[in-house]
Design an enzyme around this catalytic site. Structure first.
Site: not given
Ligand code: GLN
Length: 454
Positions: A60, A135, A159
């Site tokens: 990532k 994400s 995410s």
């Molecule tokens: N979707 C969540 C956010 O927007 C979690 C994102 C994540 O786990 N990095 O914060």
């Protein structure tokens, strides 16, 4: 079969599908090929080999890689070329994996669909009109599309698990402290964890093995023994006590999703486990708690992107203050700015007690709910996400419906416990995910239960 064959296979698949899937932001072909050649020299000798010898992996893009462009999918990092490797990347080198490239994501890991990337929109390989989740959308899509067998994601509020669920692959968020965050570009430091995404549970256990452990460079990494995770893959779940929170199967959960979880529970019952309904009464406060705390931490963590130290710098400034302002205005995307403003507000004097402090208290209650359930049960099971993958563009105009998608993953980060998402059926041709949540540092039991389905 040589390591070079594996690497060629990976790039061949990438050249076939990447036009459509767009999981990668950067490829590292030259270095991958030369590393593969070096590893090939070990084949047929009795030189010791790493735990994941020769395995292609995608990383990532919020995990820093020495001399390999790292952007966190943000224009503000532009062509940032780190001068060091994250601890997990060093550990991958020790395990002798081959880094194929860097994977797309929501900018600074803020989002649930990878549509907040500053560069491209990754598609779900199961249906190109739908999102891969986020994400870590690139991390999940690249594994689902067969571009790489392994990838690393990061999980602050779901995410790793939610994109794994949307893409029909296996993704684990380790216990907070299990894996070093040194070299992970911070979003919300008290919640972030790096974790493995793979095609099956066994691979997942091996990848977690490779990246786990105490790191002197990360004071929040824990001095807790790392067990042999593969030893847990016995298929034996007899006598296991499972808790199913009623909040995880109630309102707002899609009917097919609910049914797939009940079907999975039936399988576990047949194998000798038992389940009961429980309650996590404070989980209804998890979303607002998470958005206040994570945005507060983000507003502090992102202060370092000022145009001086890394990446993008505006060409249109007449003085230092203007340079800061314009660099941030031009470099950050809309969602990132929204979080910075929300976090700055929640931390500002006069509002701190009402928002930040209150959210900290709610976090303690949410964590206590989990502690209470784990006094009597071995694991907690529910869906990963209330719905299967949604259409591209469907939720971009309304941040609140996008946030609501993380209802079932966020409490886990607030509590710091580990959880996995494994495939558990389909709805309309789109994969669904089963979430298995474990006690602190008990990833082994999670793997044991997950493996029973394979
Ligand atoms: N979707 C969540 C956010 O927007 C979690 C994102 C994540 O786990 N990095 O914060």
């Amino acid at each position: 079969l040589t390591v070079s064959d594996l690497v060629e296979e990976s790039y061949k698949r990438i050249s076939e599908v990447e036009d459509q899937v767009q999981a990668f932001l950067t490829l590292d072909e030259e270095r991958a090929r030369s590393t593969a050649k070096k590893l090939d020299e070990k084949l047929g000798t009795d030189e010791s080999k790493g735990l994941l010898f020769g395995m292609p992996i995608g990383v990532k893009d919020n995990i820093v890689t020495k001399n390999l462009r790292t952007t966190a999918a943000s224009k503000i990092l532009g062509n940032f070329d780190p001068i060091y490797d994250a601890t997990v990347v060093q550990k991958l080198h020790n395990a002798e994996t081959i880094t194929i490239g860097k994977l797309n994501m929501d900018e600074f890991a803020m989002g649930s669909s990878t549509e907040n990337s500053g560069f491209v929109k990754t598609k779900n390989p199961w249906n190109l009109d739908t999102v891969p989740g986020g994400s870590s959308g690139g991390s999940a899509a690249s594994v689902a599309a067969g571009e790489v067998p392994f990838s690393l994601g990061s999980d602050t509020g779901g995410s790793i698990r939610q994109p794994a669920s949307f893409c029909g692959v296996v993704g684990l968020k380790p216990t907070y402290g299990r894996v070093s965050r040194f070299g992970l570009i911070a979003f919300a430091s008290s919640l972030d964890q790096i974790g493995p995404i793979t095609r099956n549970v066994e691979d997942n256990a091996y990848l977690l093995q490779a990246i786990s452990g105490l790191d002197p460079m990360d004071s929040t990494s824990a001095n807790v023994a790392v067990p042999n995770f593969a030893e847990a893959l016995t298929g034996d779940v007899k006598g296991l006590k499972i808790a199913v929170p009623k909040e995880y199967l109630g309102e707002g959960i899609n009917e097919e999703v609910r049914q797939s979880v009940l079907d999975a529970l039936k399988i576990l019952e047949k194998l000798g486990a038992s389940w009961e309904e429980v309650s996590l009464p404070h989980s209804k406060y998890a979303l607002p708690t998470y958005y206040i705390l994570s945005s507060s931490e983000a507003s502090a963590n992102l202060a370092r992107f000022d145009g001086i130290r890394y990446g993008y710098r505006t060409p249109n400034a007449n003085n230092l203050l203007e340079l800061y302002k314009k660099t941030r205005e031009e470099g950050f995307g809309e969602e990132v700015k929204r979080r910075i403003m929300l976090g700055t507000f929640a931390l500002s004097s006069g509002y701190y007690d009402a928002h930040y402090k209150k959210a900290q208290r709610a976090r303690t209650l949410i964590k206590k709910d989990f502690d209470d359930v784990f006094e009597k049960y071995d694991v907690i099971i529910g869906p990963t996400s209330p719905t299967p993958a949604f259409k591209l563009g469907e939720k971009t105009s309304d941040p609140l419906t996008m946030y609501a998608n993380d209802l079932l993953t966020i409490p886990v980060n607030l509590a710091g416990v580990p959880a996995i998402s494994i495939p558990c059926g389909f709805d309309n041709g789109l994969p669904l995910g089963l979430q298995i949540i474990g006690k602190h540092y008990d990833e082994s039991t999670i793997y044991r239960v997950a493996h029973a389905f394979e």
